[in-house]
Structures are given as structure tokens and as C-alpha cells.
Design a protein around this motif. Sequence first.
Motif, PDB file in Angstrom:
ATOM      1  N   LYS A  81      92.941  26.210  -5.546  1.00  0.00           N
ATOM      2  CA  LYS A  81      94.723  27.407  -5.020  1.00  0.00           C
ATOM      3  C   LYS A  81      94.205  28.147  -6.000  1.00  0.00           C
ATOM      4  CE  LYS A  81      96.723  23.865  -6.920  1.00  0.00           C
ATOM      5  NZ  LYS A  81      98.182  22.805  -7.750  1.00  0.00           N
ATOM      6  N   TYR A  82      92.538  28.448  -6.819  1.00  0.00           N
ATOM      7  CA  TYR A  82      93.282  30.039  -7.294  1.00  0.00           C
ATOM      8  C   TYR A  82      91.753  30.558  -7.256  1.00  0.00           C
ATOM      9  CZ  TYR A  82      96.520  26.700  -9.726  1.00  0.00           C
ATOM     10  OH  TYR A  82      97.494  26.336 -10.146  1.00  0.00           O
ATOM     11  N   GLY A  83      91.594  30.566  -5.699  1.00  0.00           N
ATOM     12  CA  GLY A  83      90.142  31.518  -5.639  1.00  0.00           C
ATOM     13  C   GLY A  83      88.988  31.706  -5.597  1.00  0.00           C
ATOM     14  N   ASP A 137      87.276  25.496  -9.966  1.00  0.00           N
ATOM     15  CA  ASP A 137      87.661  25.403 -11.846  1.00  0.00           C
ATOM     16  C   ASP A 137      87.142  24.209 -12.160  1.00  0.00           C
ATOM     17  OD1 ASP A 137      89.900  24.716 -11.276  1.00  0.00           O
ATOM     18  OD2 ASP A 137      91.271  25.847 -11.640  1.00  0.00           O
ATOM     19  N   PHE A 138      87.626  24.268 -13.990  1.00  0.00           N
ATOM     20  CA  PHE A 138      87.908  22.740 -14.695  1.00  0.00           C
ATOM     21  C   PHE A 138      88.597  21.983 -13.905  1.00  0.00           C
ATOM     22  CE2 PHE A 138      85.174  24.955 -17.657  1.00  0.00           C
ATOM     23  CZ  PHE A 138      83.827  25.179 -17.330  1.00  0.00           C
ATOM     24  N   GLY A 139      89.430  21.596 -13.298  1.00  0.00           N
ATOM     25  CA  GLY A 139      90.690  21.528 -12.602  1.00  0.00           C
ATOM     26  C   GLY A 139      90.419  20.238 -12.229  1.00  0.00           C
ATOM     27  N   PHE A 140      91.700  19.644 -11.392  1.00  0.00           N
ATOM     28  CA  PHE A 140      91.452  18.343 -10.597  1.00  0.00           C
ATOM     29  C   PHE A 140      90.303  18.364  -9.477  1.00  0.00           C
ATOM     30  CE2 PHE A 140      92.760  16.415  -6.377  1.00  0.00           C
ATOM     31  CZ  PHE A 140      93.692  15.335  -6.872  1.00  0.00           C
ATOM     32  N   GLU A 141      90.002  19.558  -9.006  1.00  0.00           N
ATOM     33  CA  GLU A 141      88.804  19.226  -7.774  1.00  0.00           C
ATOM     34  C   GLU A 141      87.111  18.822  -8.641  1.00  0.00           C
ATOM     35  OE1 GLU A 141      88.993  18.831  -4.752  1.00  0.00           O
ATOM     36  OE2 GLU A 141      91.068  19.771  -4.650  1.00  0.00           O
ATOM     37  N   ALA A 142      86.943  19.404  -9.823  1.00  0.00           N
ATOM     38  CA  ALA A 142      86.224  19.054 -10.373  1.00  0.00           C
ATOM     39  C   ALA A 142      85.698  17.435 -11.067  1.00  0.00           C
ATOM     40  CB  ALA A 142      86.339  20.268 -12.276  1.00  0.00           C
ATOM     41  N   ARG A 143      87.005  17.054 -11.612  1.00  0.00           N
ATOM     42  CA  ARG A 143      86.769  15.210 -11.214  1.00  0.00           C
ATOM     43  C   ARG A 143      87.099  14.655 -10.114  1.00  0.00           C
ATOM     44  NH1 ARG A 143      89.214  18.311 -15.130  1.00  0.00           N
ATOM     45  NH2 ARG A 143      89.026  17.080 -17.700  1.00  0.00           N
ATOM     46  N   ILE A 179      88.712  27.709 -16.270  1.00  0.00           N
ATOM     47  CA  ILE A 179      89.779  27.624 -16.535  1.00  0.00           C
ATOM     48  C   ILE A 179      90.657  27.059 -15.945  1.00  0.00           C
ATOM     49  CG2 ILE A 179      91.377  28.293 -18.396  1.00  0.00           C
ATOM     50  CD1 ILE A 179      89.882  29.701 -20.042  1.00  0.00           C
ATOM     51  N   SER A 180      91.378  26.064 -15.601  1.00  0.00           N
ATOM     52  CA  SER A 180      91.945  25.527 -14.888  1.00  0.00           C
ATOM     53  C   SER A 180      93.508  25.833 -15.347  1.00  0.00           C
ATOM     54  CB  SER A 180      92.271  24.324 -13.968  1.00  0.00           C
ATOM     55  OG  SER A 180      93.094  23.878 -13.525  1.00  0.00           O
ATOM     56  N   PRO A 181      94.703  26.582 -14.402  1.00  0.00           N
ATOM     57  CA  PRO A 181      95.509  26.424 -14.153  1.00  0.00           C
ATOM     58  C   PRO A 181      96.307  26.381 -15.429  1.00  0.00           C
ATOM     59  CG  PRO A 181      94.740  28.645 -12.950  1.00  0.00           C
ATOM     60  CD  PRO A 181      93.559  27.588 -13.044  1.00  0.00           C
ATOM     61  N   ASP A 182      96.326  24.519 -13.645  1.00  0.00           N
ATOM     62  CA  ASP A 182      96.533  23.747 -13.704  1.00  0.00           C
ATOM     63  C   ASP A 182      96.734  22.664 -15.411  1.00  0.00           C
ATOM     64  OD1 ASP A 182      97.453  23.541 -11.356  1.00  0.00           O
ATOM     65  OD2 ASP A 182      95.273  22.895 -10.491  1.00  0.00           O
ATOM     66  N   ILE A 183      95.748  22.816 -15.678  1.00  0.00           N
ATOM     67  CA  ILE A 183      95.337  21.973 -16.822  1.00  0.00           C
ATOM     68  C   ILE A 183      96.408  23.028 -18.101  1.00  0.00           C
ATOM     69  CG2 ILE A 183      93.859  21.616 -19.062  1.00  0.00           C
ATOM     70  CD1 ILE A 183      92.268  20.437 -16.780  1.00  0.00           C
ATOM     71  N   THR A 230     104.016  27.322 -16.489  1.00  0.00           N
ATOM     72  CA  THR A 230     105.560  27.159 -15.978  1.00  0.00           C
ATOM     73  C   THR A 230     104.904  26.555 -14.539  1.00  0.00           C
ATOM     74  OG1 THR A 230     105.979  29.498 -14.621  1.00  0.00           O
ATOM     75  CG2 THR A 230     107.025  28.359 -17.621  1.00  0.00           C
ATOM     76  N   GLU A 231     105.418  25.589 -13.935  1.00  0.00           N
ATOM     77  CA  GLU A 231     105.335  25.791 -12.544  1.00  0.00           C
ATOM     78  C   GLU A 231     105.079  27.002 -11.479  1.00  0.00           C
ATOM     79  OE1 GLU A 231     106.258  22.606  -9.102  1.00  0.00           O
ATOM     80  OE2 GLU A 231     107.112  22.181 -11.085  1.00  0.00           O
ATOM     81  N   LYS A 232     106.410  27.745 -11.975  1.00  0.00           N
ATOM     82  CA  LYS A 232     106.462  28.735 -11.200  1.00  0.00           C
ATOM     83  C   LYS A 232     105.398  30.220 -11.424  1.00  0.00           C
ATOM     84  CE  LYS A 232     109.831  33.069 -10.449  1.00  0.00           C
ATOM     85  NZ  LYS A 232     111.112  33.426 -10.863  1.00  0.00           N
ATOM     86  N   GLU A 233     105.246  30.203 -12.344  1.00  0.00           N
ATOM     87  CA  GLU A 233     103.862  30.880 -13.094  1.00  0.00           C
ATOM     88  C   GLU A 233     102.661  30.690 -12.631  1.00  0.00           C
ATOM     89  OE1 GLU A 233     105.381  32.291 -17.457  1.00  0.00           O
ATOM     90  OE2 GLU A 233     104.129  30.329 -17.059  1.00  0.00           O
ATOM     91  N   ILE A 234     101.874  29.504 -11.662  1.00  0.00           N
ATOM     92  CA  ILE A 234     101.051  29.060 -11.569  1.00  0.00           C
ATOM     93  C   ILE A 234     101.367  29.294 -10.044  1.00  0.00           C
ATOM     94  CG2 ILE A 234     100.231  27.324 -13.267  1.00  0.00           C
ATOM     95  CD1 ILE A 234     100.452  24.838 -11.625  1.00  0.00           C
ATOM     96  N   LYS A 235     102.115  29.010  -9.658  1.00  0.00           N
ATOM     97  CA  LYS A 235     103.088  29.294  -8.008  1.00  0.00           C
ATOM     98  C   LYS A 235     102.798  30.131  -7.779  1.00  0.00           C
ATOM     99  CE  LYS A 235     105.285  24.866  -6.654  1.00  0.00           C
ATOM    100  NZ  LYS A 235     106.643  24.557  -6.282  1.00  0.00           N
TER     101      LYS A 235
END
Length: 498
Positions: free
Chosen positions: A19-21, A24-30, A72-76, A84-89
Motif C-alpha cells: 500500500k505504500y508505493g 517492504d518488509f511487511g505482510f506481503e513479504a511474509r 521499513i514497513s509502516p504497518d509494523i 496511528t492508523e490514520k497516519e498510515i492511511k
Amino acid sequence: MRFPRSSGCLAHPTSFPGKYGMGDFGFEARTFIDFLERTHQTIWQILPLTPTGYGNSPYASYSAFAGNVYLISPDILHKKGLLTEKEIKNIQLPSGVSADYEASFENKDKVFKLAASRFYKKMKKEEERAFNAFKKQNKHWLDDYVLFMACLLHYDKQPWNTWDEDLTKRKPKALKAYRERFSDEIDLQYWLQFEFYNQWMALKEYANERGVRVIGDIPIFVDHNSADVWANPKYFEVDKAGNRTLVAGVPPDYFSKTGQLWGNPLYKWDELEKDGYSWWVDRFKHMFDLCDAIRVDHFRGFDAYWEVEAGQKTAEVGKWVDGPGENLFDTILEKCGELPIIAEDLGFMTEGVRKLRDKYNFPGMKIIQFAFDSDSKNSFLPHNYSQNSVAYSGTHDNDTAIGWYNTTNDEERHRARIYTRSSGENINWEFIRLGMLSVSDQAIFPLQDYMGLDSTHRMNVPGTSSGNWLWRYTKNMLEAVDQEQIRQLIELSNREGT
């Protein structure tokens, strides 16, 4: 060293959906690692994880040691309570098959500052101990790097030899003054490297727990505009003003008729030898910490490298110069122990390169796309492979298998069809099958070939400076891969090792 008979996939983290362009190391990496586990693959090969400079190339980095913080994953960070959730959205971007680096960098920069400030304010004693231990363990490169980045951003990313003269020449008073002046940015850079390391090591552990080992990538040369050259000019071919004098490249070859002029400053190997190759030893130790094995890019440059005078417009005019050879690798072997290394031994090979590779039992690379431009003696044809090698359909520098087939000449297409006893319609699977059934200990295939993609999904075109490193896949593309066919080929070829 020898590796177990096994198979895997080449995919860089920037290519993951998300979701961030950029990946990264977040959910999709796993999710990707889960795909490897489901298909019984036990290797994940990546490109360098270092910060990207000009053209977003992982082979043109601001540091040979630092991590690319945009992975770096913003979700992590949200899960850790740092965003916050608003900041990552607010920083989410459309996910497509091309990375939007500029938008991703800009958006992530905004929230990274917020996350860093919260980290410092909320830091618990356990976190503080871990943070201080990280800084101490990496002091040999980290302190110079964070100052370099603070100054680089201040000078709008202009080369370090154009900065204030006292800073360029690293006068102690200037270094102290700039550390004080940019203390906030330096604190941010320290945290970014700490967070990168934590997220990457957690992802690597996730892979290892599922029987997947990670093969990293170490470029032989470093970028001129890097913390390494700025902090250690005595090791590089630069003059007193920091200008490059001798630069790296390769003469005309398969990839380019005028050669490849990389422009990296060459090493002063005699100076490195005086210090017991300490910079290189530190670099390999660092890489062995981050990865389970390493592909050493342009391995032939350690035996002999192509020297070009700075100012040349192409790499056509140059000369071969002897590299450090056994002296370097004997030292690294002594300091690091067993060396799980793959030697990128492509291009013009000499007996000296082969002897250096074979002395340490490093497996070389076999590219199936290179197999059909000559007769049955072609070393890239699978029947000519040795066990201690790695079979690839192609690398990040090649077209996809389907792209290669669609653009190569009729004679090579004919040879490929005869060799694979196929119509060429599914040449990607034919190449994967050849690699799997070969005697090579390891067989690794770009994810694009598992997906059956054409040239529009190519990762890099050597010798070009734009439009590269952009490829990303979508969730649907990964879900559409024929996983059962991969499992069957791995079982058939006895590649379920770890």
C-alpha cells in the motif's frame, strides 16, 4: 563451500505488492515466504539491501553497510504503537506493477520522523539497551554514515566532494560542528538503521523457521557518493579533493557493445592490505549477519579488474589490472570461518578467475538464456554443468525467459526448441525444468519466470540509467502461479533440501 541440492526464487523486496508505493518488509513479504514454503522452495535470493542512490539502483548505494530504510514497513510501525492508523492511511498509494519511489519516499519520510520521535520518548530500558548495543556493534560504519546522510540531505544529495572543504576533508572541528548542528537528523538516522535491522532480522527469522535460507548480494564496488569513500578516501582511487581518478567497469560484452562504465572509484588494494583488509572483513561479517549466504557480484574483479581513467565516456578504453586474489579471501576465511558464497563468474572468464573460485569451492553461475548462441560445447547448456554451481533461467540483469525467446534471433530460438524438445510456447517452464533437472546443487529462478511474464516485467537493462528496478507484482499474479508444477519439479529433481 558446497550447498545442499535445493531450489528457490529470486525476488527483491521492492517488488512485493503493498500500500505504500514500493514493496517492504511487511505482510506481503511474509506472504511471499509462505509461497516459497508451500511450493517446497528453500532459497530466497535478493538484491543488495543497501540505500539506493541515483536511479534507485541497489548497486549504486550511499553505503556498503547501511540498510535501505524505505523497506521499513509502516504497518509494523503501527503494530509497535509508533504510528496511528490514520497516519498510515494518509500515506497509502495505489498498488500496481511499477514502483513509485518518489511518492513512497516522500510519504514515508513524513511518518518516519513521527515514529522516531515517539520511539525516543517512549523508549523502555530493554529497548534502550538493544539500541545502544546496536550502535556499539556497528560503530565502525554507523557513526560516519549517519553524519554523512545528515550532510548529504543538507547539501541536496550533491557529491560529498562538493561540500564545505573542511567537511569534505573531515577536519575534526568541522565533523564535531556538523554533528552538533544536525543532531536531530542524526538521531533520526540512527533510529532508522536500528528499525531497518530489527524488521529485516525478524523477516529473515520468519523465512529460516520455514526452511528458507536467504541469499544476499554484495557488489564488489561502492558508489563514489557514499559514506564509505568519504570516510575512507585512502582506500579508494580519489585525489586530495575527492575527485575520482580511476573508475570501474567492464569491456564490451554480451550486455553492451561499448562495455559498461560503472564509474565507481577503484580500490587502492595496497592500502587495504596494509590494514589487513579490515574494511572488507567488516563488510563480509556484516553481510553474514544479515544473510545465510552471499552472491558476490562481479567476482572476476577480485582476480583482475577493468581499469578506466575517470573522464572516459565509455568503458571501451581501459586495461586489466591484477586484483587482491587469494590474499583477500585467505584473510576473510581466517576472520569469518566458512564462507557460504556464490561467485558471480559471468562475462569474460580466465583461468585465474576459475582457479580463485575453485580454491574456495565457491559455486559459479549458469545462465540458461546464454546456452543457445553456439554448439553443444556451450558451458551454459545444462549437460555441461558441474554439481558445484547454481542454475538460473536468468538473473535480474536478463530479460525474462519469455522476453528473451520473443526477442532473440531465429537460430537461438531453434536451438532452444530442439534442446527442450518443445514448441517454445512455454519456454519459461522449459527453462525452469532444465535448471531443476540439472546436476547443479542449486537452481534459482526469477519470480517473473514462474509467473510467465514478458519483457515489460524486466527488472534491469544493463548499461541504461532509467526505467530500471521498478517491477512489482500484484497479489493476483502470485496467486496465479502454478504452485503444483513447482512442487512436482522440486520433488522430481530431489531439491527439497534446506
